[in-house]
Design a protein around this motif. Structure first.
Motif, PDB file in Angstrom:
ATOM      1  N   ALA A   1       0.843  -1.202   0.000  1.00 14.53           N
ATOM      2  CA  ALA A   1       0.000   0.000   0.000  1.00 14.53           C
ATOM      3  C   ALA A   1       0.873   1.246   0.000  1.00 14.53           C
ATOM      4  N   ALA A   2       0.303   2.330  -0.423  1.00  9.78           N
ATOM      5  CA  ALA A   2       0.953   3.642  -0.319  1.00  9.78           C
ATOM      6  C   ALA A   2       0.353   4.381   0.869  1.00  9.78           C
ATOM      7  N   PRO A   3       1.099   5.300   1.462  1.00  5.44           N
ATOM      8  CA  PRO A   3       0.528   6.078   2.566  1.00  5.44           C
ATOM      9  C   PRO A   3      -0.678   6.901   2.091  1.00  5.44           C
ATOM     10  N   LEU A   4      -1.596   7.105   2.987  1.00  6.42           N
ATOM     11  CA  LEU A   4      -2.756   7.967   2.700  1.00  6.42           C
ATOM     12  C   LEU A   4      -2.250   9.275   2.087  1.00  6.42           C
ATOM     13  N   ALA A   5      -2.772   9.624   0.933  1.00  3.92           N
ATOM     14  CA  ALA A   5      -2.250  10.765   0.183  1.00  3.92           C
ATOM     15  C   ALA A   5      -2.933  12.059   0.574  1.00  3.92           C
ATOM     16  N   SER A   6      -2.225  13.145   0.384  1.00  7.87           N
ATOM     17  CA  SER A   6      -2.837  14.453   0.607  1.00  7.87           C
ATOM     18  C   SER A   6      -3.346  14.998  -0.729  1.00  7.87           C
ATOM     19  N   SER A   7      -3.886  16.192  -0.684  1.00  9.88           N
ATOM     20  CA  SER A   7      -4.495  16.782  -1.872  1.00  9.88           C
ATOM     21  C   SER A   7      -3.492  16.879  -3.026  1.00  9.88           C
ATOM     22  N   ALA A   8      -3.935  16.523  -4.206  1.00  8.25           N
ATOM     23  CA  ALA A   8      -3.064  16.501  -5.388  1.00  8.25           C
ATOM     24  C   ALA A   8      -3.967  16.417  -6.612  1.00  8.25           C
ATOM     25  N   PRO A   9      -3.400  16.590  -7.801  1.00  7.69           N
ATOM     26  CA  PRO A   9      -4.240  16.510  -9.004  1.00  7.69           C
ATOM     27  C   PRO A   9      -4.980  15.177  -9.147  1.00  7.69           C
ATOM     28  N   ASP A  10      -4.448  14.114  -8.551  1.00  7.61           N
ATOM     29  CA  ASP A  10      -5.147  12.824  -8.614  1.00  7.61           C
ATOM     30  C   ASP A  10      -5.953  12.552  -7.341  1.00  7.61           C
TER      31      ASP A  10
END
Lengths: 303, 303, 303, 303
Positions: free
Chosen positions: C52-61
């Motif tokens: 898994a990847a870490p919970l992402a912050s705001s970004a274009p995706d």
């Protein structure tokens, strides 16, 4: 009240709505510019009062409490130069049985339709495409009238399950020397907020004072613009066979009357008593929640 | 402006606050009952206007958008007899760079304190024990004044990064034939909401029109009660070395002036122009969020 | 691929499902106890890796980023004797284009049905009464196989929009000396997570590498149990006329193959290369979200 | 137990931690690659079982219930061609008294520090910069052992408030013919989940079975890697004067043992009994919540 009698009452009240099939504002149409301007004349003492209760925590009447969490604390190292901020986030249900809120006209479906024949399919997982709270974006501004039923009865509050009849509304008007009229925002106090403060919360979903459905015919004649209470205006259990929230159905779905639920009048009450006056300028300002079924609100009464 | 000049300005404005060390309401004290009652006289046309924008979706200025999700749909089988409901849930940040909101006085910490010397530790993970938005529970009700800077300049909007000076506020007053005075809720329009509507959103955190810090000295003299804008009143980038939000610091932390951020005046504007009048009765009703750092709001202007 | 060809492929794959009309687990049925026990034999090195990847912050995706807010801080005065706690709250969408998650079989509706003819009405505002992620409550435990397409092509990542064909899957198997077989949890790496780490996020909803729909016929023959990727397995734009997510339709709705979206293989990859082995014990443990359309997950690969 | 005795026990257990001052993984270090690989040998039957309970709704032990709301329904018009989706959103607290979760090592502060001397200030409103759940991103994979205390006592469950002593753990080992050893993930069943299922939820914050603090010395000797229960491992009320959660303090803060709270063993139990075996491969996969104080989890037991 039998299901059939209720349906007859419903159909009669629905037929009386004069606004045409395209209307989406319902009884708010009763607030003409003239009436609004006249209502401003109520603000003579220059004092304002909240009609909302603070966001409640978990309790028997609040199984899914709203939450307000901190996002940033001012005592921590700032992330911009020279200043630090406190900020928070809000998670809350719009309806429920304790937090003060307004119901949009899309909130209630009866007999296969929403208000004014709008089909329930207008509300999808993406929100309400018609009759949402956005239709009240300019606020409800008008004359507020508070009818205090416990005062009339000489008690501290109505017990859960009790009903307020049309006759009792008329008696309260007489006792308080006030006449409910066209475009008024009517508040009916049953004392439930005081009861909660003094005895603690109870499962109000099961047991609650409110209006008798017959009272709605009385209020339709009076042409009120909106209706609020320190309950949700409906008794529990329902007095109508087979219909759980008859006042919600009559007010919102048949008459297009927005309901203001779970308000509190304990701050306003002593001021009204001191002034010997039960009318005031009232301003209700729902959040602009596109597609929303209602909004948390803090109605302001101005004496 | 140098850091030192800013600090001198800050200290001067802070010293001028006349309310005593225990005060928690700041400039709202300027709204006396007499001024409030007089403000009600502005509501002569009987028309009300929202000063809020609809809850925004994801955009360059909205990296953590508020969300409104359906909890129940009216087209589905009801869970109570005879009626079905539409209901939803709300998740939203209180601050941010697009949704209309009010900042509580606990929002800003500068030089190790909040407003009036309250220590930042008054705000913990459990919320603000002092200076929270609950202190505004009775709403802000007063005379609203709208100063329209793009109108003064003959343009459609200020470009991001531009500053409004004290002199320009005075010029706008002269041009609009209005005098900002004690207890007024002042709104300064920079046209950013219109720019957003027409050109689309941009990263307003990086580039934004607002007031010059000097303008706050002017507004302190005028004894305004609160300040709102269709920006957040602060320019970006900051014009002060080493202080990111100088107007926030001066207004909230030094003067105790509540800020109303990211409003919209596009609905009110044509009505003001038609009436030839830039004053109105203004009602701001924050939600009762105990310990909250602010609230989403829908300020109502009544002409 | 034309709409008609896609429909023919869809109908063929759907007809091949051998589990009967009452089945709700789909291709997970391929994982027999024998295969599960055999898969445990892959855990020979005794090392585990997150996919898994870490919970992402705001970004274009990531236009609606998940949020994790503190509810309580350990440095503050405790509310119970002798100990203080740190606690937080989680708000997140289950799907989206960046956070690692699993799709339940109720996630996709095509041609008026969900998987195995279940009507879409099984999913209401109250959740999925059938095919929810609760059906995977015992986890997915089986042999994991990683096919590394950039490695096959000798590049660092596939560019957004590129397709992986059935032939290329076969070539990767040959190059990596591994044979995908019944009950395998297949992971197809397109390198998008590495691309994101190195070049930054882009609007992956518009432009994304994935599998060609034909590859699903190949994987149906191989009888895989589940399919994961560091993309969402579907290309964008779609290569099928009039069908936006053809691999989602074929995998979830036709074949009953759970999809694991937006994983990351960058931790596992060097270990596989060092071990010269592309198979491992794989454990996927969705949260028990009754009625849920999926779950955030952290799949674990054990070498 | 007196405050002083507890402190002595705490200090002794803390001194025994062999990992050095920079360690952030605590007792998970006991799981060597050899032990992990050996644990995989437990997966002989090829059957997996959830050790989590479904996300709970509002109840006396769940005053702030997690919520899962639909964002999109498959029966509604699609917003992309040819396919429609079901999607939802999750709001939940990470800790609490009913939903299955893992505590990160930053969760507990005692005597002014977190685990291994890390200062509480490492946890701010932005999350934990040390000891967060991200340190467990590769999962906990090892031999699971279930000690069933109600079975030992010949009862259906322990009553709230009861304690499990070190001697009783030893007796359970003897009765079940299993030896808890280095690197084991130990699960102690007190039967509270069964009690909740059969008698309904109660206010477990006030009254709960758990381990006696002395049992932690026993488990330190055995060098367990992690500890789970169908309670939260701590009794309520506490048996230690002036310390509310002594087992949390000893396990997390002194020993660096991650706790798994409010699991359920009712699915696994019959399989263990049928197999005559109380050991299994265990995989715990926390979500990758950067800075998080824990995570909801669904631990998987594989027989």
């Amino acid at each position: 009240m039998s299901t059939a009698s209720f349906r007859a009452l419903h159909d009669r009240l629905r037929r009386q709505v004069p606004w045409g099939t395209g209307d989406r504002r319902g009884a708010l149409n009763h607030i003409s510019p003239e009436r609004l301007a006249a209502a401003a004349g109520e603000a003579r003492l220059g004092r304002s009062f909240t009609l909302a209760a603070p966001l409640a925590s978990s309790a028997p009447d609040n199984p899914e409490p709203g939450m307000r969490h901190m996002k940033r604390l001012p005592g921590e190292p700032p992330d911009v130069p020279g200043v630090s901020f406190a900020a928070d986030q809000l998670v809350m249900n719009v309806h429920g049985d304790v937090d003060s809120h307004i119901d949009a006209l899309c909130h209630v479906s009866y007999d296969g339709t929403l208000y004014n024949g709008v089909r329930p399919g207008a509300v999808t997982s993406q929100g309400a495409s018609e009759l949402s709270i956005e239709d009240v974006r300019n606020g409800i501004v008008g004359r507020g009238v508070l009818l205090d039923i416990p005062r009339l009865r000489g008690i501290r509050w109505l017990e859960p399950g009790e009903c307020v009849s049309a006759a009792e509304l008329a008696a309260a008007e007489a006792a308080q020397q006030v006449q409910v009229g066209p475009g008024d925002v009517l508040f009916v106090r049953v004392g439930h907020r005081r009861r909660r403060d003094e005895l603690g919360p109870w499962d109000v979903a099961q047991s609650r004072a409110g209006l008798h459905p017959d009272a709605m015919a009385y209020l339709a004649e009076r042409q009120i613009a909106a209706l609020g209470s320190d309950s949700n205006s409906d008794t529990a259990p329902s007095v109508v066979e087979g219909v759980a929230f008859p006042v919600h159905v009559l007010a919102i779905q048949a008459m297009g009357v927005h309901l203001l639920d779970y308000l509190q009048f304990e701050d306003l009450l002593p001021a009204c008593e001191a002034a010997g006056r039960w009318t005031f300028l009232c301003v209700v300002a729902p959040l602009r929640l596109r597609g929303g079924t209602g909004s948390p609100v803090n109605p302001i009464a101005i004496l």
